[in-house]
Design a protein around this motif. Structure first.
Motif, PDB file in Angstrom:
ATOM      1  N   LEU A  40      11.106   6.719   2.770  1.00 48.59           N
ATOM      2  CA  LEU A  40      11.519   8.076   3.089  1.00 48.59           C
ATOM      3  C   LEU A  40      12.303   8.139   4.400  1.00 48.59           C
ATOM      4  O   LEU A  40      13.233   8.922   4.528  1.00 48.59           O
ATOM      5  N   ASP A  41      11.897   7.354   5.357  1.00 52.99           N
ATOM      6  CA  ASP A  41      12.569   7.237   6.654  1.00 52.99           C
ATOM      7  C   ASP A  41      12.071   5.947   7.292  1.00 52.99           C
ATOM      8  O   ASP A  41      11.405   5.150   6.630  1.00 52.99           O
ATOM      9  N   ASP A  42      12.361   5.726   8.563  1.00 54.07           N
ATOM     10  CA  ASP A  42      11.965   4.481   9.219  1.00 54.07           C
ATOM     11  C   ASP A  42      10.455   4.281   9.289  1.00 54.07           C
ATOM     12  O   ASP A  42       9.987   3.155   9.416  1.00 54.07           O
ATOM     13  N   LEU A  43       9.690   5.367   9.195  1.00 49.28           N
ATOM     14  CA  LEU A  43       8.243   5.268   9.365  1.00 49.28           C
ATOM     15  C   LEU A  43       7.414   5.556   8.116  1.00 49.28           C
ATOM     16  O   LEU A  43       6.204   5.332   8.134  1.00 49.28           O
ATOM     17  N   HIS A  44       8.030   6.064   7.029  1.00 51.06           N
ATOM     18  CA  HIS A  44       7.245   6.513   5.879  1.00 51.06           C
ATOM     19  C   HIS A  44       7.805   6.011   4.545  1.00 51.06           C
ATOM     20  O   HIS A  44       9.017   5.887   4.392  1.00 51.06           O
ATOM     21  N   ALA A  45       6.879   5.784   3.612  1.00 53.30           N
ATOM     22  CA  ALA A  45       7.259   5.394   2.255  1.00 53.30           C
ATOM     23  C   ALA A  45       6.382   6.147   1.254  1.00 53.30           C
ATOM     24  O   ALA A  45       5.226   6.477   1.550  1.00 53.30           O
ATOM     25  N   HIS A  46       6.936   6.422   0.093  1.00 53.93           N
ATOM     26  CA  HIS A  46       6.217   7.071  -1.002  1.00 53.93           C
ATOM     27  C   HIS A  46       5.985   6.026  -2.089  1.00 53.93           C
ATOM     28  O   HIS A  46       6.908   5.308  -2.480  1.00 53.93           O
ATOM     29  N   TRP A  47       4.757   5.932  -2.571  1.00 53.19           N
ATOM     30  CA  TRP A  47       4.359   4.924  -3.561  1.00 53.19           C
ATOM     31  C   TRP A  47       3.921   5.595  -4.863  1.00 53.19           C
ATOM     32  O   TRP A  47       3.262   6.636  -4.835  1.00 53.19           O
ATOM     33  N   LYS A  48       4.253   4.941  -5.979  1.00 51.71           N
ATOM     34  CA  LYS A  48       3.697   5.280  -7.288  1.00 51.71           C
ATOM     35  C   LYS A  48       3.066   3.999  -7.817  1.00 51.71           C
ATOM     36  O   LYS A  48       3.727   2.963  -7.914  1.00 51.71           O
ATOM     37  N   THR A  49       1.770   4.083  -8.139  1.00 50.25           N
ATOM     38  CA  THR A  49       1.063   2.916  -8.667  1.00 50.25           C
ATOM     39  C   THR A  49       0.349   3.278  -9.958  1.00 50.25           C
ATOM     40  O   THR A  49       0.060   4.448 -10.222  1.00 50.25           O
ATOM     41  N   GLU A  57      -0.137   8.510  -6.656  1.00 47.59           N
ATOM     42  CA  GLU A  57       1.022   8.642  -5.776  1.00 47.59           C
ATOM     43  C   GLU A  57       0.480   8.918  -4.391  1.00 47.59           C
ATOM     44  O   GLU A  57      -0.455   9.708  -4.231  1.00 47.59           O
ATOM     45  N   PHE A  58       1.056   8.254  -3.408  1.00 52.33           N
ATOM     46  CA  PHE A  58       0.604   8.438  -2.039  1.00 52.33           C
ATOM     47  C   PHE A  58       1.711   8.028  -1.081  1.00 52.33           C
ATOM     48  O   PHE A  58       2.698   7.419  -1.474  1.00 52.33           O
ATOM     49  N   GLU A  59       1.506   8.386   0.177  1.00 50.30           N
ATOM     50  CA  GLU A  59       2.466   8.026   1.214  1.00 50.30           C
ATOM     51  C   GLU A  59       1.804   7.133   2.236  1.00 50.30           C
ATOM     52  O   GLU A  59       0.591   7.248   2.480  1.00 50.30           O
ATOM     53  N   THR A  60       2.616   6.248   2.794  1.00 48.67           N
ATOM     54  CA  THR A  60       2.163   5.387   3.875  1.00 48.67           C
ATOM     55  C   THR A  60       3.028   5.623   5.101  1.00 48.67           C
ATOM     56  O   THR A  60       4.178   6.051   4.993  1.00 48.67           O
ATOM     57  N   GLU A  61       2.432   5.338   6.234  1.00 51.04           N
ATOM     58  CA  GLU A  61       3.139   5.391   7.505  1.00 51.04           C
ATOM     59  C   GLU A  61       3.098   3.984   8.099  1.00 51.04           C
ATOM     60  O   GLU A  61       2.030   3.357   8.151  1.00 51.04           O
ATOM     61  N   PHE A  62       4.252   3.482   8.514  1.00 55.96           N
ATOM     62  CA  PHE A  62       4.302   2.175   9.163  1.00 55.96           C
ATOM     63  C   PHE A  62       3.861   2.367  10.601  1.00 55.96           C
ATOM     64  O   PHE A  62       4.465   3.125  11.354  1.00 55.96           O
ATOM     65  N   THR A  63       2.796   1.706  10.970  1.00 53.98           N
ATOM     66  CA  THR A  63       2.251   1.845  12.312  1.00 53.98           C
ATOM     67  C   THR A  63       2.801   0.782  13.256  1.00 53.98           C
ATOM     68  O   THR A  63       2.709   0.941  14.472  1.00 53.98           O
ATOM     69  N   GLU A  64       3.383  -0.268  12.664  1.00 51.09           N
ATOM     70  CA  GLU A  64       3.955  -1.340  13.473  1.00 51.09           C
ATOM     71  C   GLU A  64       4.937  -2.130  12.615  1.00 51.09           C
ATOM     72  O   GLU A  64       4.632  -2.484  11.483  1.00 51.09           O
ATOM     73  N   THR A  75      -2.283   4.685   4.945  1.00 50.05           N
ATOM     74  CA  THR A  75      -1.980   5.794   4.054  1.00 50.05           C
ATOM     75  C   THR A  75      -2.133   7.100   4.830  1.00 50.05           C
ATOM     76  O   THR A  75      -2.901   7.175   5.793  1.00 50.05           O
ATOM     77  N   THR A  76      -1.384   8.108   4.385  1.00 45.24           N
ATOM     78  CA  THR A  76      -1.442   9.414   5.053  1.00 45.24           C
ATOM     79  C   THR A  76      -1.929  10.504   4.105  1.00 45.24           C
ATOM     80  O   THR A  76      -1.968  11.666   4.495  1.00 45.24           O
ATOM     81  N   THR A  77      -2.290  10.127   2.888  1.00 47.12           N
ATOM     82  CA  THR A  77      -2.786  11.106   1.919  1.00 47.12           C
ATOM     83  C   THR A  77      -4.305  11.038   1.854  1.00 47.12           C
ATOM     84  O   THR A  77      -4.905  10.007   2.140  1.00 47.12           O
ATOM     85  N   GLU A  78      -4.916  12.137   1.460  1.00 48.08           N
ATOM     86  CA  GLU A  78      -6.378  12.249   1.464  1.00 48.08           C
ATOM     87  C   GLU A  78      -7.061  11.422   0.379  1.00 48.08           C
ATOM     88  O   GLU A  78      -8.134  10.883   0.603  1.00 48.08           O
ATOM     89  N   ASP A  79      -6.462  11.345  -0.812  1.00 49.70           N
ATOM     90  CA  ASP A  79      -7.170  10.731  -1.932  1.00 49.70           C
ATOM     91  C   ASP A  79      -7.044   9.212  -1.992  1.00 49.70           C
ATOM     92  O   ASP A  79      -7.767   8.566  -2.747  1.00 49.70           O
ATOM     93  N   VAL A  80      -6.159   8.612  -1.222  1.00 53.25           N
ATOM     94  CA  VAL A  80      -6.021   7.156  -1.182  1.00 53.25           C
ATOM     95  C   VAL A  80      -6.159   6.743   0.277  1.00 53.25           C
ATOM     96  O   VAL A  80      -5.386   7.167   1.131  1.00 53.25           O
TER      97      VAL A  80
END
Length: 153
Positions: A40-49, A57-64, A75-80
Motif C-alpha cells: 500500500l505504501d512504504d510501511l503497509h501491505a494488504h494480504w489475502k490468504t 484479509e489483513f494488513e501488515t505494517e513494516f516495523t523495520e 499485523t494491524t487488524t484485530e482478527d489476525v
C-alpha cells in the motif's frame, strides 16, 4: 502466543535475496496459502490468504526494513495477530542464510488444532524451500528493488 523459527541457506548473494524478499507482490509465487500481497505504501501491505479453506484479509505494517539485513512486520487488524522477522546473514559472497521468526496467536478451533499439529511450522519450512528455489532460479529481477533503485544487475 506460538512461535515458529526456520532457516535455510540459499545459493545467491545477500543483495539478491533482499531484493527478491522485498518484492512482496511476488509472495504468492512461493508462499503456500498466500493469494495476494499488495504493498500500500512504504510501511503497509494488504494480504489475502486462504489456508485450509479459511480465507482471510489483513494488513501488515513494516516495523523495520534494513537493506540486506532484515525485514520485520506486525499485523494491524484485530482478527489476525502475528509479528515476524526475516533476517539475512551473508555466509560468503554468493551464499546467504535466510531465517524467519513468527509469533502468532491462533484463534478458533481449527487454528488452535493446526497449531498443535505443527501445520504452520511445516508451511513456513515449505515456503522457505520454495523461496530458495525461486530466488536461485530468478535471481535479480530488474525493477523489483524493494527499497530504491539499483540492484547491481
Amino acid at each position: 502466543m506460538s512461535k515458529v523459527q526456520e532457516s535455510i541457506d540459499v545459493d545467491v548473494p545477500v543483495r539478491v535475496v533482499y531484493d527478491q524478499w522485498t518484492s512482496f507482490e511476488r509472495f504468492p509465487e512461493f508462499m503456500e496459502g498466500v493469494e495476494e500481497v499488495r504493498q500500500l505504501d512504504d510501511l503497509h501491505a494488504h494480504w489475502k490468504t486462504k489456508i485450509a479453506g479459511l480465507s482471510r484479509e489483513f494488513e501488515t505494517e513494516f516495523t523495520e526494513r534494513i537493506p540486506d539485513e532484515r525485514v520485520s512486520w506486525r499485523t494491524t487488524t484485530e482478527d489476525v495477530k502475528h509479528t515476524g522477522m526475516v533476517s539475512l546473514e551473508p555466509i560468503d559472497a554468493t551464499h546467504t542464510r535466510v531465517s524467519m521468526t513468527m509469533d502468532f496467536q491462533p484463534t478458533g478451533f481449527a487454528e488452535k488444532a493446526a497449531d498443535k499439529l505443527g501445520v504452520l511450522e511445516r508451511m513456513v519450512r515449505g515456503d522457505l524451500r520454495r523461496f530458495k528455489h525461486f530466488v536461485e532460479e530468478h535471481g535479480v529481477d530488474p525493477g523489483t528493488r524493494g527499497d530504491g533503485p539499483g540492484t547491481g544487475a
